[in-house]
Motif scaffolding. Structure first.
Motif, PDB file in Angstrom:
ATOM      1  N   ASP A  64       0.853  -1.182  -0.652  1.00 21.98           N
ATOM      2  CA  ASP A  64       0.332  -0.257   0.050  1.00 21.98           C
ATOM      3  C   ASP A  64       0.810   1.494  -0.007  1.00 21.98           C
ATOM      4  N   LEU A 121       2.430   1.700  -3.246  1.00 23.28           N
ATOM      5  CA  LEU A 121       2.030   1.818  -4.855  1.00 23.28           C
ATOM      6  C   LEU A 121       1.352   3.058  -4.558  1.00 23.28           C
ATOM      7  N   SER A 122       0.808   4.051  -2.968  1.00 25.82           N
ATOM      8  CA  SER A 122       0.056   5.500  -3.334  1.00 25.82           C
ATOM      9  C   SER A 122       1.790   5.936  -3.430  1.00 25.82           C
ATOM     10  N   LEU A 132       2.348   5.739  -7.505  1.00 20.46           N
ATOM     11  CA  LEU A 132       0.751   6.520  -8.187  1.00 20.46           C
ATOM     12  C   LEU A 132       1.524   8.439  -8.257  1.00 20.46           C
ATOM     13  N   ILE A 162      -5.390  10.369  -4.503  1.00 19.81           N
ATOM     14  CA  ILE A 162      -4.325   9.014  -4.881  1.00 19.81           C
ATOM     15  C   ILE A 162      -5.281   7.647  -3.559  1.00 19.81           C
ATOM     16  N   ARG A 163      -6.144   8.055  -2.545  1.00 16.33           N
ATOM     17  CA  ARG A 163      -6.752   7.926  -1.348  1.00 16.33           C
ATOM     18  C   ARG A 163      -7.885   6.655  -2.520  1.00 16.33           C
ATOM     19  N   ALA A 218      -5.598   4.247  -5.307  1.00 17.19           N
ATOM     20  CA  ALA A 218      -4.644   2.642  -4.426  1.00 17.19           C
ATOM     21  C   ALA A 218      -5.420   1.494  -4.583  1.00 17.19           C
ATOM     22  N   ARG A 225      -2.669  -4.160  -8.034  1.00 17.41           N
ATOM     23  CA  ARG A 225      -1.332  -4.072  -7.131  1.00 17.41           C
ATOM     24  C   ARG A 225      -0.359  -4.690  -7.435  1.00 17.41           C
ATOM     25  N   ALA A 280      -0.396   0.540 -11.992  1.00 15.77           N
ATOM     26  CA  ALA A 280      -0.212   2.357 -11.811  1.00 15.77           C
ATOM     27  C   ALA A 280      -0.042   2.996 -12.848  1.00 15.77           C
TER      28      ALA A 280
END
Length: 219
Positions: free
Chosen positions: A151, A154-155, A158, A174-175, A178, A183, A188
């Motif tokens: 997590d 990935l955030s 991005l 972004i929230r 994700a 994943r 992404a």
């Protein structure tokens, strides 16, 4: 700007385009390039999917060590070097005609106590190397794998991909993205590229509404 400052980024994540984001997915690889003296026989292979940061780590190591960095596809059959540190990228692309040069490079570095860092999508056992002596030496290389992003990564990924395009989206985007995309590094990169293209084509802002429309279409 208030939204940016209040965004709850994971500890240690930086937003600069040239920064490397360390998370559970790549922490071991990041740590290993900082301790080349611990590599068995002075060699290491970093593996992982496209876009996972292998090349970024390779360049960090090249800068730290002063080593020579070369793409395997560009390794000439007569390649030679006097340097003690060499980084070879994308070993799965090594031409058959350059296998002997790679074999001699490997032996040269081992004989002088040098360092060899390699990157590839897969482990050495899966490289299509036909020269038996080279294949056996590559398969004896220590391997560290970069896994699909967690997590935190990935955030951060991005945000970096947007920043690469000089786009600074609101944290809420972004929230939103994700947990709704696969994943993976490829996913992404794909959603960021699609959002950028859609915004230009439709004259819209890159935000949650646009993301929802794109994801609904794909869904």
């Amino acid at each position: 700007m208030v939204d940016q400052l209040s965004f709850d980024w994971p500890t240690g994540v930086a937003l600069g385009v040239d920064d490397f984001f360390v998370s559970e997915a790549n922490a071991q690889a990041y740590a290993m390039i900082g301790t080349p003296d611990t590599w068995p026989d002075g060699k290491l292979a970093i593996t992982g999917p496209n876009g996972c940061g292998k090349s970024h780590l390779a360049r960090i190591f090249a800068e730290q060590s002063g080593g020579v960095l070369i793409d395997a596809a560009d390794l000439a059959p007569d390649f030679q070097t006097n340097t003690a540190t060499v980084i070879v990228e994308d070993m799965q692309q090594l031409p058959a005609a350059s296998e002997e040069a790679m074999f001699h490079l490997h032996n040269h570095l081992r004989n002088i106590g040098g360092t060899l860092l390699m990157t590839a999508q897969t482990a050495p056992a899966r490289w299509t190397i036909t020269l038996p002596d080279l294949a056996s030496r590559m398969q004896a290389t220590s391997v560290v794998q970069i896994t699909n992003p967690d997590d935190a990564l990935l955030s951060a990924l991005l945000m970096k991909l947007f920043a690469d395009r000089q786009i600074m989206p609101k944290p809420e985007l972004i929230r939103y993205l994700a947990p709704r995309i696969e994943r993976s590094f490829a996913a992404a990169a794909d959603i960021v590229a699609r959002l950028d293209a859609a915004a230009l084509a439709e004259g819209r802002k890159i935000n949650r509404d646009l993301a929802r429309d794109l994801l609904d279409k794909r869904g």
